[in-house]
Design a protein around this motif. Structure first.
Motif, PDB file in Angstrom:
ATOM      1  N   THR A  14     -91.886  13.249 -35.329  1.00 24.10           N
ATOM      2  CA  THR A  14     -92.020  14.707 -35.348  1.00 24.10           C
ATOM      3  C   THR A  14     -93.386  15.198 -34.895  1.00 24.10           C
ATOM      4  N   THR A  15     -94.417  14.364 -34.978  1.00 22.36           N
ATOM      5  CA  THR A  15     -95.778  14.804 -34.670  1.00 22.36           C
ATOM      6  C   THR A  15     -95.923  15.368 -33.269  1.00 22.36           C
ATOM      7  N   GLY A  16     -95.393  14.692 -32.276  1.00 23.78           N
ATOM      8  CA  GLY A  16     -95.494  15.177 -30.897  1.00 23.78           C
ATOM      9  C   GLY A  16     -94.860  16.544 -30.725  1.00 23.78           C
ATOM     10  N   PHE A  17     -93.734  16.759 -31.348  1.00 20.06           N
ATOM     11  CA  PHE A  17     -93.056  18.052 -31.267  1.00 20.06           C
ATOM     12  C   PHE A  17     -93.871  19.130 -31.971  1.00 20.06           C
ATOM     13  N   ARG A  18     -94.457  18.780 -33.095  1.00 20.71           N
ATOM     14  CA  ARG A  18     -95.283  19.743 -33.833  1.00 20.71           C
ATOM     15  C   ARG A  18     -96.500  20.131 -33.009  1.00 20.71           C
ATOM     16  N   LEU A  19     -97.111  19.161 -32.328  1.00 18.46           N
ATOM     17  CA  LEU A  19     -98.257  19.458 -31.472  1.00 18.46           C
ATOM     18  C   LEU A  19     -97.858  20.346 -30.290  1.00 18.46           C
ATOM     19  N   ALA A  20     -96.599  20.253 -29.881  1.00 15.41           N
ATOM     20  CA  ALA A  20     -96.091  21.084 -28.787  1.00 15.41           C
ATOM     21  C   ALA A  20     -95.665  22.470 -29.256  1.00 15.41           C
ATOM     22  N   GLY A  21     -95.747  22.726 -30.569  1.00 16.21           N
ATOM     23  CA  GLY A  21     -95.453  24.060 -31.065  1.00 16.21           C
ATOM     24  C   GLY A  21     -94.180  24.213 -31.868  1.00 16.21           C
ATOM     25  N   VAL A  22     -93.441  23.138 -32.064  1.00  9.14           N
ATOM     26  CA  VAL A  22     -92.230  23.221 -32.882  1.00  9.14           C
ATOM     27  C   VAL A  22     -92.660  23.390 -34.338  1.00  9.14           C
ATOM     28  N   ARG A  23     -92.174  24.453 -34.952  1.00  8.09           N
ATOM     29  CA  ARG A  23     -92.594  24.767 -36.324  1.00  8.09           C
ATOM     30  C   ARG A  23     -91.630  24.287 -37.389  1.00  8.09           C
ATOM     31  N   ALA A  24     -90.370  24.097 -37.026  1.00 10.97           N
ATOM     32  CA  ALA A  24     -89.368  23.659 -38.002  1.00 10.97           C
ATOM     33  C   ALA A  24     -89.202  22.143 -37.894  1.00 10.97           C
ATOM     34  N   PHE A  25     -89.482  21.460 -38.980  1.00  6.12           N
ATOM     35  CA  PHE A  25     -89.355  20.009 -38.961  1.00  6.12           C
ATOM     36  C   PHE A  25     -89.104  19.490 -40.371  1.00  6.12           C
ATOM     37  N   GLU A  26     -88.524  18.313 -40.423  1.00  9.21           N
ATOM     38  CA  GLU A  26     -88.297  17.592 -41.676  1.00  9.21           C
ATOM     39  C   GLU A  26     -88.811  16.178 -41.466  1.00  9.21           C
ATOM     40  N   ASN A  27     -89.888  15.834 -42.154  1.00  8.13           N
ATOM     41  CA  ASN A  27     -90.429  14.477 -42.089  1.00  8.13           C
ATOM     42  C   ASN A  27     -89.739  13.598 -43.115  1.00  8.13           C
ATOM     43  N   VAL A  28     -89.192  12.482 -42.649  1.00  3.76           N
ATOM     44  CA  VAL A  28     -88.572  11.503 -43.533  1.00  3.76           C
ATOM     45  C   VAL A  28     -89.117  10.127 -43.138  1.00  3.76           C
ATOM     46  N   PRO A  29     -89.997   9.563 -43.962  1.00  2.00           N
ATOM     47  CA  PRO A  29     -90.555   8.242 -43.641  1.00  2.00           C
ATOM     48  C   PRO A  29     -89.463   7.195 -43.444  1.00  2.00           C
ATOM     49  N   ASP A  30     -89.731   6.229 -42.591  1.00  2.00           N
ATOM     50  CA  ASP A  30     -88.739   5.201 -42.269  1.00  2.00           C
ATOM     51  C   ASP A  30     -88.192   4.495 -43.504  1.00  2.00           C
ATOM     52  N   ASP A  31     -89.032   4.207 -44.480  1.00  2.00           N
ATOM     53  CA  ASP A  31     -88.579   3.470 -45.658  1.00  2.00           C
ATOM     54  C   ASP A  31     -87.791   4.334 -46.648  1.00  2.00           C
ATOM     55  N   GLU A  32     -87.662   5.642 -46.353  1.00  2.00           N
ATOM     56  CA  GLU A  32     -86.905   6.542 -47.236  1.00  2.00           C
ATOM     57  C   GLU A  32     -85.692   7.163 -46.543  1.00  2.00           C
ATOM     58  N   ASP A  34     -82.671   6.088 -45.765  1.00  5.69           N
ATOM     59  CA  ASP A  34     -81.352   5.908 -46.375  1.00  5.69           C
ATOM     60  C   ASP A  34     -81.129   6.854 -47.554  1.00  5.69           C
ATOM     61  N   GLU A  35     -82.200   7.210 -48.255  1.00  7.90           N
ATOM     62  CA  GLU A  35     -82.078   8.093 -49.419  1.00  7.90           C
ATOM     63  C   GLU A  35     -82.242   9.576 -49.077  1.00  7.90           C
ATOM     64  N   ARG A  36     -83.084   9.907 -48.106  1.00  4.74           N
ATOM     65  CA  ARG A  36     -83.476  11.308 -47.891  1.00  4.74           C
ATOM     66  C   ARG A  36     -83.011  11.948 -46.588  1.00  4.74           C
ATOM     67  N   LEU A  37     -82.551  11.154 -45.627  1.00  4.34           N
ATOM     68  CA  LEU A  37     -82.229  11.727 -44.315  1.00  4.34           C
ATOM     69  C   LEU A  37     -81.041  12.680 -44.365  1.00  4.34           C
ATOM     70  N   ASP A  38     -80.007  12.355 -45.140  1.00 10.17           N
ATOM     71  CA  ASP A  38     -78.851  13.252 -45.266  1.00 10.17           C
ATOM     72  C   ASP A  38     -79.274  14.644 -45.726  1.00 10.17           C
TER      73      ASP A  38
END
Length: 109
Positions: A14-32, A34-38
């Motif tokens: 998501t970082t590259g998109f945020r730097l390009a001006g995208v304001r809506a994002f959901e960060n979900v770390p790789d190790d989470e 399975d629990e949080r992406l849905d």
């Protein structure tokens, strides 16, 4: 009313998109994922201000069946996936066709 692009995925994605001006994002770390992406994807799907959801192609494997079907079948917002082995021109072509309803790359004989 214009709609936003939202990005869902790992902070690295998501970082590259945020730097390009995208304001809506959901960060979900790789190790989470399975629990949080849905939950992250469902929140984004329910956001009326979002018109396009961008995700990494590999992240679709972490979604439950129901959430995956919902996001892949969604017309608005439309899902656009990037990266991964399945992101060839056929995948992009199908995404564009689903988003606008016509095949722009169809060749006339």
């Amino acid at each position: 009313m214009s709609q936003e692009i939202a990005v869902v995925g790992s902070p690295e994605f998501t970082t590259g998109f945020r730097l390009a001006g995208v304001r809506a994002f959901e960060n979900v770390p790789d190790d989470e994922k399975d629990e949080r992406l849905d939950d992250a994807v469902e929140r984004t799907l329910d956001d009326d201000d979002v018109g396009i959801i961008v995700m990494h192609d590999d992240d679709l494997d972490h979604l439950s069946r129901g959430t995956r079907e919902a996001v892949e079948g969604s017309i608005e917002p439309v899902l656009v996936t990037l990266g991964g082995s399945g992101a060839g021109s056929g995948g992009l072509r199908d995404q564009i066709k689903r988003a606008i309803g016509i095949d722009l790359m169809e060749e006339d004989d």
